[in-house]
Design a protein around this motif. Structure first.
Motif, PDB file in Angstrom:
ATOM      1  N   LEU A   7       0.835  -1.198   0.000  1.00  0.00           N
ATOM      2  CA  LEU A   7       0.000   0.000   0.000  1.00  0.00           C
ATOM      3  C   LEU A   7       0.867   1.244   0.000  1.00  0.00           C
ATOM      4  CD1 LEU A   7      -2.750  -0.913   2.627  1.00  0.00           C
ATOM      5  CD2 LEU A   7      -3.053  -0.612   0.170  1.00  0.00           C
ATOM      6  N   LYS A   8       0.593   2.125  -0.953  1.00  0.00           N
ATOM      7  CA  LYS A   8       1.279   3.412  -1.033  1.00  0.00           C
ATOM      8  C   LYS A   8       0.365   4.462  -0.406  1.00  0.00           C
ATOM      9  CE  LYS A   8       3.140   4.622  -4.942  1.00  0.00           C
ATOM     10  NZ  LYS A   8       4.503   5.002  -4.618  1.00  0.00           N
ATOM     11  N   HIS A   9       0.834   5.130   0.616  1.00  0.00           N
ATOM     12  CA  HIS A   9       0.049   6.140   1.320  1.00  0.00           C
ATOM     13  C   HIS A   9       0.476   7.546   0.916  1.00  0.00           C
ATOM     14  CE1 HIS A   9      -1.776   3.503   4.454  1.00  0.00           C
ATOM     15  NE2 HIS A   9      -0.749   2.740   4.136  1.00  0.00           N
ATOM     16  N   TYR A  10      -0.498   8.422   0.656  1.00  0.00           N
ATOM     17  CA  TYR A  10      -0.184   9.843   0.540  1.00  0.00           C
ATOM     18  C   TYR A  10      -0.001  10.425   1.934  1.00  0.00           C
ATOM     19  CZ  TYR A  10      -1.338  10.389  -4.429  1.00  0.00           C
ATOM     20  OH  TYR A  10      -1.357  10.319  -5.793  1.00  0.00           O
ATOM     21  N   ARG A  11      -0.855  10.009   2.838  1.00  0.00           N
ATOM     22  CA  ARG A  11      -0.792  10.449   4.234  1.00  0.00           C
ATOM     23  C   ARG A  11      -1.133   9.259   5.107  1.00  0.00           C
ATOM     24  NH1 ARG A  11      -3.265  14.511   1.620  1.00  0.00           N
ATOM     25  NH2 ARG A  11      -5.332  13.735   2.042  1.00  0.00           N
ATOM     26  N   GLY A  12      -0.768   9.345   6.370  1.00  0.00           N
ATOM     27  CA  GLY A  12      -1.096   8.266   7.287  1.00  0.00           C
ATOM     28  C   GLY A  12       0.101   7.408   7.625  1.00  0.00           C
ATOM     29  N   ALA A  13       1.193   7.607   6.919  1.00  0.00           N
ATOM     30  CA  ALA A  13       2.433   6.890   7.206  1.00  0.00           C
ATOM     31  C   ALA A  13       3.465   7.919   7.665  1.00  0.00           C
ATOM     32  CB  ALA A  13       2.920   6.184   5.937  1.00  0.00           C
ATOM     33  N   VAL A  73     -24.378   4.736   6.230  1.00  0.00           N
ATOM     34  CA  VAL A  73     -23.856   5.985   6.795  1.00  0.00           C
ATOM     35  C   VAL A  73     -22.552   6.280   6.078  1.00  0.00           C
ATOM     36  CG1 VAL A  73     -22.985   7.092   8.887  1.00  0.00           C
ATOM     37  CG2 VAL A  73     -24.897   5.471   9.030  1.00  0.00           C
ATOM     38  N   THR A  74     -22.358   7.535   5.663  1.00  0.00           N
ATOM     39  CA  THR A  74     -21.108   7.908   4.998  1.00  0.00           C
ATOM     40  C   THR A  74     -20.415   9.012   5.774  1.00  0.00           C
ATOM     41  OG1 THR A  74     -22.188   9.543   3.580  1.00  0.00           O
ATOM     42  CG2 THR A  74     -22.000   7.297   2.725  1.00  0.00           C
ATOM     43  N   ASP A  75     -19.130   9.035   5.643  1.00  0.00           N
ATOM     44  CA  ASP A  75     -18.294  10.074   6.232  1.00  0.00           C
ATOM     45  C   ASP A  75     -17.355  10.537   5.150  1.00  0.00           C
ATOM     46  OD1 ASP A  75     -16.828  11.744   7.916  1.00  0.00           O
ATOM     47  OD2 ASP A  75     -15.536  10.120   8.602  1.00  0.00           O
ATOM     48  N   GLY A  76     -17.552  11.749   4.675  1.00  0.00           N
ATOM     49  CA  GLY A  76     -16.620  12.250   3.687  1.00  0.00           C
ATOM     50  C   GLY A  76     -17.341  12.779   2.481  1.00  0.00           C
ATOM     51  N   PRO A  77     -16.649  13.154   1.443  1.00  0.00           N
ATOM     52  CA  PRO A  77     -15.191  12.996   1.347  1.00  0.00           C
ATOM     53  C   PRO A  77     -14.443  14.075   2.119  1.00  0.00           C
ATOM     54  CG  PRO A  77     -16.037  14.020  -0.636  1.00  0.00           C
ATOM     55  CD  PRO A  77     -17.222  13.722   0.242  1.00  0.00           C
ATOM     56  N   PHE A  78     -13.439  13.651   2.856  1.00  0.00           N
ATOM     57  CA  PHE A  78     -12.572  14.547   3.604  1.00  0.00           C
ATOM     58  C   PHE A  78     -11.116  14.144   3.369  1.00  0.00           C
ATOM     59  CE2 PHE A  78     -16.458  14.315   6.285  1.00  0.00           C
ATOM     60  CZ  PHE A  78     -16.883  15.616   6.082  1.00  0.00           C
ATOM     61  N   ALA A  79     -10.718  14.083   2.118  1.00  0.00           N
ATOM     62  CA  ALA A  79      -9.382  13.575   1.775  1.00  0.00           C
ATOM     63  C   ALA A  79      -8.268  14.348   2.462  1.00  0.00           C
ATOM     64  CB  ALA A  79      -9.187  13.612   0.263  1.00  0.00           C
ATOM     65  N   GLU A  80      -8.499  15.631   2.758  1.00  0.00           N
ATOM     66  CA  GLU A  80      -7.416  16.420   3.353  1.00  0.00           C
ATOM     67  C   GLU A  80      -7.166  16.072   4.814  1.00  0.00           C
ATOM     68  OE1 GLU A  80     -11.268  18.426   4.003  1.00  0.00           O
ATOM     69  OE2 GLU A  80     -10.296  17.622   2.251  1.00  0.00           O
ATOM     70  N   THR A  81      -8.069  15.330   5.461  1.00  0.00           N
ATOM     71  CA  THR A  81      -7.893  15.033   6.876  1.00  0.00           C
ATOM     72  C   THR A  81      -7.797  13.546   7.179  1.00  0.00           C
ATOM     73  OG1 THR A  81     -10.272  15.021   7.259  1.00  0.00           O
ATOM     74  CG2 THR A  81      -9.122  17.122   7.568  1.00  0.00           C
ATOM     75  N   LYS A  82      -7.931  12.702   6.207  1.00  0.00           N
ATOM     76  CA  LYS A  82      -7.937  11.257   6.426  1.00  0.00           C
ATOM     77  C   LYS A  82      -6.654  10.626   5.867  1.00  0.00           C
ATOM     78  CE  LYS A  82     -12.479  10.891   7.431  1.00  0.00           C
ATOM     79  NZ  LYS A  82     -12.923  10.652   8.723  1.00  0.00           N
ATOM     80  N   ASP A  83      -6.390   9.409   6.318  1.00  0.00           N
ATOM     81  CA  ASP A  83      -5.352   8.620   5.689  1.00  0.00           C
ATOM     82  C   ASP A  83      -5.753   8.458   4.233  1.00  0.00           C
ATOM     83  OD1 ASP A  83      -3.386   6.798   4.996  1.00  0.00           O
ATOM     84  OD2 ASP A  83      -4.364   5.119   6.000  1.00  0.00           O
ATOM     85  N   LEU A  84      -4.834   8.670   3.336  1.00  0.00           N
ATOM     86  CA  LEU A  84      -5.157   8.622   1.913  1.00  0.00           C
ATOM     87  C   LEU A  84      -4.231   7.633   1.234  1.00  0.00           C
ATOM     88  CD1 LEU A  84      -6.789   9.812  -0.425  1.00  0.00           C
ATOM     89  CD2 LEU A  84      -5.070  11.590  -0.603  1.00  0.00           C
ATOM     90  N   ILE A  85      -4.811   6.571   0.707  1.00  0.00           N
ATOM     91  CA  ILE A  85      -4.017   5.553   0.016  1.00  0.00           C
ATOM     92  C   ILE A  85      -3.906   5.956  -1.442  1.00  0.00           C
ATOM     93  CG2 ILE A  85      -3.898   3.138  -0.667  1.00  0.00           C
ATOM     94  CD1 ILE A  85      -5.375   2.502   1.971  1.00  0.00           C
ATOM     95  N   ALA A  86      -2.676   6.087  -1.919  1.00  0.00           N
ATOM     96  CA  ALA A  86      -2.410   6.539  -3.286  1.00  0.00           C
ATOM     97  C   ALA A  86      -2.556   5.415  -4.297  1.00  0.00           C
ATOM     98  CB  ALA A  86      -0.996   7.120  -3.365  1.00  0.00           C
ATOM     99  N   GLY A  87      -2.293   4.206  -3.885  1.00  0.00           N
ATOM    100  CA  GLY A  87      -2.377   3.074  -4.794  1.00  0.00           C
ATOM    101  C   GLY A  87      -1.942   1.806  -4.100  1.00  0.00           C
ATOM    102  N   TRP A  88      -2.015   0.729  -4.849  1.00  0.00           N
ATOM    103  CA  TRP A  88      -1.677  -0.563  -4.286  1.00  0.00           C
ATOM    104  C   TRP A  88      -1.105  -1.464  -5.368  1.00  0.00           C
ATOM    105  CZ3 TRP A  88      -4.364  -4.339  -6.808  1.00  0.00           C
ATOM    106  CH2 TRP A  88      -5.542  -3.945  -7.453  1.00  0.00           C
ATOM    107  N   MET A  89      -0.390  -2.468  -4.895  1.00  0.00           N
ATOM    108  CA  MET A  89       0.157  -3.478  -5.784  1.00  0.00           C
ATOM    109  C   MET A  89       0.093  -4.812  -5.042  1.00  0.00           C
ATOM    110  SD  MET A  89       3.893  -3.673  -7.646  1.00  0.00           S
ATOM    111  CE  MET A  89       3.552  -2.264  -8.693  1.00  0.00           C
TER     112      MET A  89
END
Length: 135
Positions: A7-13, A73-89
Motif C-alpha cells: 500500500l502506497k500512502h499519501y498520508r497516514g504513514a 452511513v457515509t463520512d466524507g469525502p474529507f481527503a485532506e484530513t484522512k489517511d489517503l491511500i495513493a495506490g496498491w500493488m
C-alpha cells in the motif's frame, strides 16, 4: 508463493525523506514517477511476481452499515484530513523477505527533483487461512 499487498500512502504513514506533495511536482516529475512504477510492474510481470496494481484517486469516503431498512452511513469525502491511500500493488513472492525487498525498491520511486521519495509502504500478507479461535 505468498501474496502480499503493498500500500502506497499519501498520508497516514511516517513522512518520506523527499516529502514534497505530488500536487507540487512538475508534469515531468509525475511522468518519471509513473514510468518508474510501470517499469517496476513490468519487471515483476516477467518474473511472475506481479499480480495486480492500481493508482487511486484522492477522492473517497468511509461507508458503514446504517441498520435494517436504513441507508448506509457515509463520512466524507474529507481527503485532506484522512489517511489517503495513493495506490496498491499485489505481489506473489517466495518469502516475506522478498516482499520487503521489493517494497524497499518501490519506495525509491522518484519524486520532486527526480530524487527517490523513500516513502513508507505498508506490506500486508494475504490471509491464507481463517484465524484459529481458542477458548
Amino acid at each position: 508463493m505468498a501474496k502480499y499487498l503493498l500500500l502506497k500512502h499519501y498520508r497516514g504513514a511516517p513522512a518520506p525523506v523527499n516529502d514534497v506533495p505530488m500536487d507540487r511536482w512538475t508534469p515531468e516529475e509525475i511522468s518519471a514517477h509513473m514510468q518508474y512504477m510501470s517499469d517496476f510492474a513490468a519487471r515483476l510481470e516477467e518474473t511472475g511476481e506481479f499480480v495486480d496494481g492500481q493508482a487511486l484517486a484522492p477522492e473517497g469516503m468511509w461507508v458503514q452499515y446504517g441498520g435494517k431498512d436504513r441507508p448506509p452511513v457515509t463520512d466524507g469525502p474529507f481527503a485532506e484530513t484522512k489517511d489517503l491511500i495513493a495506490g496498491w500493488m499485489v505481489i506473489d513472492v517466495d518469502s516475506r523477505e522478498r516482499a520487503v525487498e521489493l517494497a524497499g525498491e518501490l519506495s525509491a520511486a522518484p519524486g520532486a527533483g527526480g530524487r527517490p521519495i523513500h516513502e513508507w509502504l505498508e506490506v500486508r500478507p494475504f490471509l491464507t487461512a481463517p484465524p484459529t479461535v481458542t477458548e
